[in-house]
Design a protein around this motif. Structure first.
Motif, PDB file in Angstrom:
ATOM      1  N   ALA A  38       0.838  -1.196   0.000  1.00  0.00           N
ATOM      2  CA  ALA A  38       0.000   0.000   0.000  1.00  0.00           C
ATOM      3  C   ALA A  38       0.875   1.247   0.000  1.00  0.00           C
ATOM      4  O   ALA A  38       2.035   1.204   0.432  1.00  0.00           O
ATOM      5  CB  ALA A  38      -0.916   0.004   1.225  1.00  0.00           C
ATOM      6  N   PRO A  39       0.357   2.381  -0.479  1.00  0.00           N
ATOM      7  CA  PRO A  39       1.137   3.626  -0.463  1.00  0.00           C
ATOM      8  C   PRO A  39       1.616   3.944   0.957  1.00  0.00           C
ATOM      9  O   PRO A  39       0.871   3.788   1.924  1.00  0.00           O
ATOM     10  CB  PRO A  39       0.141   4.681  -0.962  1.00  0.00           C
ATOM     11  CG  PRO A  39      -0.841   3.912  -1.783  1.00  0.00           C
ATOM     12  CD  PRO A  39      -0.977   2.583  -1.106  1.00  0.00           C
ATOM     13  N   LYS A  40       2.850   4.395   1.075  1.00  0.00           N
ATOM     14  CA  LYS A  40       3.426   4.693   2.385  1.00  0.00           C
ATOM     15  C   LYS A  40       2.822   5.964   2.961  1.00  0.00           C
ATOM     16  O   LYS A  40       2.715   6.990   2.289  1.00  0.00           O
ATOM     17  CB  LYS A  40       4.940   4.851   2.264  1.00  0.00           C
ATOM     18  CG  LYS A  40       5.647   5.065   3.593  1.00  0.00           C
ATOM     19  CD  LYS A  40       7.165   5.085   3.412  1.00  0.00           C
ATOM     20  CE  LYS A  40       7.878   5.258   4.749  1.00  0.00           C
ATOM     21  NZ  LYS A  40       9.349   5.234   4.591  1.00  0.00           N
ATOM     22  N   LEU A  41       2.403   5.887   4.212  1.00  0.00           N
ATOM     23  CA  LEU A  41       1.849   7.046   4.904  1.00  0.00           C
ATOM     24  C   LEU A  41       2.980   7.984   5.318  1.00  0.00           C
ATOM     25  O   LEU A  41       3.950   7.555   5.954  1.00  0.00           O
ATOM     26  CB  LEU A  41       1.060   6.612   6.137  1.00  0.00           C
ATOM     27  CG  LEU A  41      -0.167   5.712   5.888  1.00  0.00           C
ATOM     28  CD1 LEU A  41      -0.738   5.224   7.212  1.00  0.00           C
ATOM     29  CD2 LEU A  41      -1.224   6.476   5.094  1.00  0.00           C
ATOM     30  N   ALA A  42       2.841   9.261   4.957  1.00  0.00           N
ATOM     31  CA  ALA A  42       3.877  10.238   5.295  1.00  0.00           C
ATOM     32  C   ALA A  42       3.328  11.404   6.097  1.00  0.00           C
ATOM     33  O   ALA A  42       4.091  12.191   6.648  1.00  0.00           O
ATOM     34  CB  ALA A  42       4.532  10.767   4.014  1.00  0.00           C
ATOM     35  N   SER A  43       1.991  11.501   6.179  1.00  0.00           N
ATOM     36  CA  SER A  43       1.368  12.644   6.850  1.00  0.00           C
ATOM     37  C   SER A  43       0.002  12.245   7.379  1.00  0.00           C
ATOM     38  O   SER A  43      -0.654  11.343   6.847  1.00  0.00           O
ATOM     39  CB  SER A  43       1.227  13.807   5.854  1.00  0.00           C
ATOM     40  OG  SER A  43       0.348  14.797   6.336  1.00  0.00           O
ATOM     41  N   THR A  44      -0.436  12.945   8.418  1.00  0.00           N
ATOM     42  CA  THR A  44      -1.781  12.706   8.949  1.00  0.00           C
ATOM     43  C   THR A  44      -2.852  13.125   7.947  1.00  0.00           C
ATOM     44  O   THR A  44      -4.023  12.762   8.097  1.00  0.00           O
ATOM     45  CB  THR A  44      -1.991  13.479  10.260  1.00  0.00           C
ATOM     46  OG1 THR A  44      -1.753  14.883  10.029  1.00  0.00           O
ATOM     47  CG2 THR A  44      -1.034  13.001  11.346  1.00  0.00           C
ATOM     48  N   ASP A  45      -2.464  13.877   6.926  1.00  0.00           N
ATOM     49  CA  ASP A  45      -3.404  14.301   5.896  1.00  0.00           C
ATOM     50  C   ASP A  45      -3.591  13.254   4.799  1.00  0.00           C
ATOM     51  O   ASP A  45      -4.480  13.394   3.956  1.00  0.00           O
ATOM     52  CB  ASP A  45      -2.946  15.618   5.253  1.00  0.00           C
ATOM     53  CG  ASP A  45      -2.957  16.780   6.233  1.00  0.00           C
ATOM     54  OD1 ASP A  45      -3.823  16.781   7.122  1.00  0.00           O
ATOM     55  OD2 ASP A  45      -2.080  17.661   6.116  1.00  0.00           O
ATOM     56  N   ASP A  46      -2.758  12.215   4.782  1.00  0.00           N
ATOM     57  CA  ASP A  46      -2.890  11.177   3.768  1.00  0.00           C
ATOM     58  C   ASP A  46      -4.246  10.494   3.876  1.00  0.00           C
ATOM     59  O   ASP A  46      -4.777  10.295   4.985  1.00  0.00           O
ATOM     60  CB  ASP A  46      -1.775  10.139   3.920  1.00  0.00           C
ATOM     61  CG  ASP A  46      -0.425  10.681   3.475  1.00  0.00           C
ATOM     62  OD1 ASP A  46      -0.389  11.785   2.904  1.00  0.00           O
ATOM     63  OD2 ASP A  46       0.597  10.008   3.705  1.00  0.00           O
ATOM     64  N   ALA A  47      -4.780  10.089   2.727  1.00  0.00           N
ATOM     65  CA  ALA A  47      -6.151   9.567   2.671  1.00  0.00           C
ATOM     66  C   ALA A  47      -6.370   8.360   3.580  1.00  0.00           C
ATOM     67  O   ALA A  47      -7.433   8.216   4.187  1.00  0.00           O
ATOM     68  CB  ALA A  47      -6.492   9.202   1.226  1.00  0.00           C
TER      69      ALA A  47
END
Length: 402
Positions: free
Chosen positions: A241-250
């Motif tokens: 899955a796409p790596k989470l980099a921010s609390t704004d990520d979906a």
């Protein structure tokens, strides 16, 4: 509070790319697994929270320092029966030796190995057994490592959820140990969470710390904080899955909900398995001035020895609950406090109500007792978990060393 209605618990299974082992090394009682490891096939983002006890154990300090370097781990070696706490320079060297031996066995960097111990305080690790144990460990996909960290636990604590992130199935799986000396301020309480989600290490640390505050830090068995408390999370990204980099990520909110549910379930299992306990006690506080005060009141109630003893005796003595509320530093409207126990309203506007004493007592014989409190001073809330105080708790702890 984190909404977890988007995720549900599922059967225990390891995320992609993890293996473990648990063996009997002869540290404690015979015929008991007491040594193990947990390994990711690739380096993983890592985060941890740790005991605030001033006498922090050697393995706890070592793991904290290791994770804080760059928030990465690939393996954790762990044992029960011996806490390696209050063991001086020799204990520190023994923890470093464990780290080195494990890194050599796996062929990975020294700073990718964490160390965790639980058990009797003050005893040195028998390093001949540790060395032999590390050699014996081999990759498995069972749950033996979850049993290898048990001390007075009656059973392993396990929790697992699966969520969708970027169209991929992501698994979050955790296990923990803890039964006595439980009043985390991150007892002998250890928690380990693995996931195949990808997430930045600093973001994982922030997320773990926030969620530990409302889960593990909201349980109490006996009010004692151990020297070895630790919760560690590893995220290896192997689900794709796409790596989470921010609390704004979906997908961040769904990941946080999944992590929260796993931590909360493990925390509740620890509280329910308190030494000598016969029932889980849950306290829900509403109408608090702030979430922090709601948490304070809830934890004070489940931590009160008088409340815990009354619950063991199935005594619907709400006076012990309201007096505990009054001892906290929280804002309280002393004329407008409501209390329910197992759905039976006992107090309204700080005055006792008529209720069926026998029915209330009978309801407290269940394996879970729920206390609901409304402080009527705000819109915030808090939640905490504990257990009853029984004769067996004293029996277990009167002879723990011998």
């Amino acid at each position: 509070m984190i909404k977890t209605d988007e995720v549900t618990l599922t059967n225990f299974q390891w995320p992609t790319g993890y293996y473990n082992d648990g063996i009997e090394m002869g540290l404690g009682v015979s015929d008991k697994l007491d040594f193990g490891y947990l390994v990711s096939e690739v380096p993983a983002s890592a985060a941890g929270t740790y005991t605030t006890n001033k006498f922090q154990a050697a393995p706890t300090k070592l793991t904290k320092n290791t994770i804080n370097q760059d928030h990465q781990l690939q393996a954790v070696v762990m044992n029960s029966a011996c806490a390696n706490s209050c063991t001086g320079k020799q204990g520190e060297q023994n923890a470093l030796t464990e780290q080195k031996l494990m890194s050599e066995k796996l062929g990975i960097d020294l700073n990718l190995v964490g160390v965790a111990s639980t058990g009797l305080i003050g005893a040195q690790l028998p390093m001949d057994k540790v060395t032999a144990g590390i050699e014996k460990l081999s990759p498995h996909h069972d749950d033996n490592v979850t049993k290898a960290v048990m001390t007075t636990d009656k059973k392993p604590k396990q929790a697992c959820v699966q969520i969708k992130m970027g169209g991929k199935t992501v698994t979050i799986t955790g296990f923990a140990k803890g039964s006595g000396m439980i009043h985390p301020k991150m007892a002998t309480m250890l928690g380990f969470v693995t996931t195949d989600a990808g997430i930045d290490g600093e973001l994982l640390q922030q997320t773990l710390s926030q969620n530990v505050d409302t889960t593990f830090n909201q349980i109490t068995v006996d009010g004692d904080t151990s020297t070895n408390d630790m919760v560690v999370v590893m995220a290896n990204g192997m689900a794709g899955a796409p790596k989470l980099a921010s609390t704004d990520d979906a997908d961040f909110s769904i990941f946080q909900a999944g992590l929260h549910l796993v931590l909360q379930e493990l925390a509740k299992q620890i509280a329910a398995d308190g030494e000598g306990a016969t029932k889980l006690v849950e306290c829900n506080v509403e109408g608090a001035f702030s979430d922090l005060e709601g948490q304070e009141v809830a934890k004070a109630i489940v931590g009160s020895n008088l409340v815990k003893a009354a619950i063991f005796g199935q005594d619907p003595n709400w006076g012990r609950i309201i007096s505990t509320i009054g001892m906290t530093n929280a804002h309280v409207d002393i004329e407008h406090v409501d209390i329910e126990v197992n759905g039976i309203k006992m107090v309204e506007d700080s005055l006792g109500l008529p209720f069926d004493q026998q029915a209330a007592s009978d309801s407290m014989g269940a394996n879970k007792v729920v206390i609901d409190v409304n402080l009527h001073v705000g819109s915030a809330s808090g939640q905490a978990w504990g257990c009853d105080l029984t004769y067996n708790y004293v029996k277990i702890n009167a002879s723990y060393h011998t």
